[in-house]
Every structure is written in C-alpha cells, then in structure tokens.
Scaffold this active site. Structure first.
Site, PDB file in Angstrom:
ATOM      1  N   HIS A   1       0.814  -1.215   0.000  1.00  0.00           N
ATOM      2  CA  HIS A   1       0.000   0.000   0.000  1.00  0.00           C
ATOM      3  C   HIS A   1       0.850   1.269   0.000  1.00  0.00           C
ATOM      4  CE1 HIS A   1       0.376  -0.149   4.526  1.00  0.00           C
ATOM      5  NE2 HIS A   1       0.440   1.156   4.350  1.00  0.00           N
TER       6      HIS A   1
ATOM      7  N   GLY B   1      -7.041 -27.849  -2.619  1.00  0.00           N
ATOM      8  CA  GLY B   1      -8.388 -28.319  -2.952  1.00  0.00           C
ATOM      9  C   GLY B   1      -9.235 -28.667  -1.756  1.00  0.00           C
TER      10      GLY B   1
ATOM     11  N   GLY C   1       3.280   6.070   8.343  1.00  0.00           N
ATOM     12  CA  GLY C   1       4.648   6.427   7.966  1.00  0.00           C
ATOM     13  C   GLY C   1       5.628   5.346   8.361  1.00  0.00           C
ATOM     14  N   ASN C   2       5.264   4.560   9.384  1.00  0.00           N
ATOM     15  CA  ASN C   2       6.076   3.400   9.762  1.00  0.00           C
ATOM     16  C   ASN C   2       5.844   2.221   8.833  1.00  0.00           C
ATOM     17  OD1 ASN C   2       5.787   4.565  12.885  1.00  0.00           O
ATOM     18  ND2 ASN C   2       7.695   3.510  12.469  1.00  0.00           N
ATOM     19  N   SER C   3       4.771   2.257   8.055  1.00  0.00           N
ATOM     20  CA  SER C   3       4.413   1.117   7.218  1.00  0.00           C
ATOM     21  C   SER C   3       5.561   0.709   6.306  1.00  0.00           C
ATOM     22  CB  SER C   3       3.185   1.458   6.369  1.00  0.00           C
ATOM     23  OG  SER C   3       2.027   1.480   7.141  1.00  0.00           O
TER      24      SER C   3
ATOM     25  N   ASP D   1       0.230  -7.653   1.431  1.00  0.00           N
ATOM     26  CA  ASP D   1       0.618  -6.254   1.599  1.00  0.00           C
ATOM     27  C   ASP D   1       2.132  -6.087   1.566  1.00  0.00           C
ATOM     28  OD1 ASP D   1       0.282  -3.545   1.854  1.00  0.00           O
ATOM     29  OD2 ASP D   1      -0.019  -3.571   4.018  1.00  0.00           O
TER      30      ASP D   1
END
Length: 276
Positions: free
Chosen positions: A27, A198, A140-142, A57
């Site tokens: 992101h 499956g 901002g730490n992401s 992510d």
C-alpha cells in the site's frame, strides 16, 4: 469534468540485498507513478517496483543504477517469544520532519499468529498470522522493519488498529519468514506462486464471537492433492505443519506459507482417530 491532482505518499522500507533490493508494504507504493528512495544518510535514488503482493501487503523495489547500499540483517520469525524486546524503525511523521534519519520505538512481542478481521467496508482483506507488538507504529512506519534484540529483522511493520489514527499499543507486522519467500517469488518469478490443496474448511460448531474450537473439512475438490491424500468432508482439521488449527482463518494462514510442489503435513481426526 473533474480535475486531477498529483499527490505524494510516504512510507518506510529496508534493504534486503546490497544491489539495492528493498522490501516495503504494497500500500506504500500502490498507484505510484514515481518512486524515490531516501537513505538515512540523505542519498536519494529513483527506484522501480519489481513486483507487489496485495494479499500479503508486500512490495519489492529495486534502486536504479549500480549503487551499493547497506543491507539489513534478516532474522527468524519462527522462534519469537512472547515478551521479548523488539524495536520498530521508520518515519512516522513523514513530511512533517526534515530529518532523513528514521526513528525507533521499543516494545515487546505481544502475540504471534494473530489473525485480524476487517471491521468495515473501507478496510482491506484479512491480515493472517501477524506478529503483534506494543512498540508504537504510526502512519509512515508502514513497510519498516521490526527488529529483535540482536538487530535482526523479524517482521515488516504493516497495520495498526486505531480509533484515533495513532498508536494505541496494537502494532502488527508480517513475519519475515513469509516476507522473504514472497520477495524471492517476486524477484525470481515476477509473481507470487500460491499453493492449492483443494480443501475448504468451516467451523465445526457455532461459538460466541465467531471464535472456533474445532474446524472441519467442508469440501474437497475431485482430483485435488487433498483428495489424493484421502481427506474427506466431515474430517476434523487438527494441525498443519505442526501448528494447531482452531479457526478456519488458522487454516488460511497456514496455506499462505505452503510452498508449491512441497509436501504439507496435515493432521486430521477421522472417526475419533488421528492420522497424518
């Protein structure tokens, strides 16, 4: 007609290879026309997005040119202990600071194997098998690293549950074991290869708050690896790869770590008897 405007976003990341390969959150770079990487010493580089994985992510970037950059040592997320110290590194204030250097927050491992269910339509899909920490993780730490006491990266800071938009002692990180595998797939294959067995799982009994106790096999696809192994609807799923299965999300989390072409050890209960 509506006008368009250019907006900038900011996140964190860390170098996993000295030729400029960087790991961050998907992101952070979603929809980006241009990616610029700024190192802690102030050097800036243009970078290309090698590949992304929205399910987990995660995104892999590569700095353009032949610059040699310092590499973050990667650790092992399989043997984390509840209560051990960790440090979250990143740039939580983004453009509000003119400093290049990242900042750190300290905390402990609050939990492992955490499955987070989205609480509203605006939130994206499930976050499965996450590391929970009380180290402050803010916007901002992401994409930044979660580091253990030995200075090794054990997770990729990814999501927060917050009513205020700030940190409330509930930070989450993607285990580095999975992040390394995803990065290798994106670098080598250009895409993420997902294992298919499956088999569909469901709660064996309805419980309050949707938390399960037993998980049973709901459906097995004909001709699938699960069918070939003798798995049938109605069997109880006990464990996968040595990890206990208590909810259908536990099963989905284990599938995220299953490798294509490799055996997957599944313990089932069939008529009161367990078998592998």
């Amino acid at each position: 007609p509506y006008g368009q405007r250019e907006v900038a976003g900011m996140g964190s990341g860390f170098v996993i290879r000295e030729d400029g390969v960087i790991l961050t959150n998907e992101h952070v770079v979603r929809g980006a026309d241009e990616v610029v990487v700024t190192l802690s010493d102030g050097r800036e580089f243009e970078a290309d997005v090698v590949g992304t994985d929205e399910v987990n992510d995660l995104a892999v970037l590569r700095i353009r040119g032949d610059a040699r950059v310092p590499v973050a040592p990667l650790g092992d997320s399989d043997d984390l202990l509840i209560g051990e110290w960790v440090v979250a590194i990143g740039n939580p204030l983004g453009y509000l600071l003119s400093n290049y250097e990242p900042t750190v927050t300290a905390g402990v491992i609050s939990g492992v194997g955490r499955n987070i269910i989205p609480s509203g339509e605006r939130e994206r899909g499930y976050y499965l098998d996450m590391i929970q920490t009380d180290a402050s993780i803010n916007p901002g730490n992401s994409g930044g690293p979660l580091v253990n006491a030995l200075g090794e990266v054990v997770g990729v800071n990814s999501s927060i549950l917050s009513r205020s938009g700030g940190s409330e002692g509930l930070g989450f990180a993607i285990p580095i074991r999975r992040a390394r595998r995803i990065a290798a797939d994106l670098l080598n294959e250009g895409r993420v290869r997902r294992a298919w067995v499956g088999l569909e799982a469901e709660p064996a009994e309805a419980r309050r708050l949707g938390r399960g106790g037993q998980v049973r096999v709901a459906h097995v696809s004909a001709g699938s690896p699960a069918a070939a192994a003798g798995v049938r609807p109605g069997m109880i799923l006990r464990a996968v790869g040595g990890a206990p299965i208590r909810t259908p999300l536990d099963w989905e989390a284990r599938l995220l770590d299953a490798r294509v072409g490799e055996p997957l050890e599944v313990v089932v209960e069939d008529g009161g008897r367990e078998r592998v």
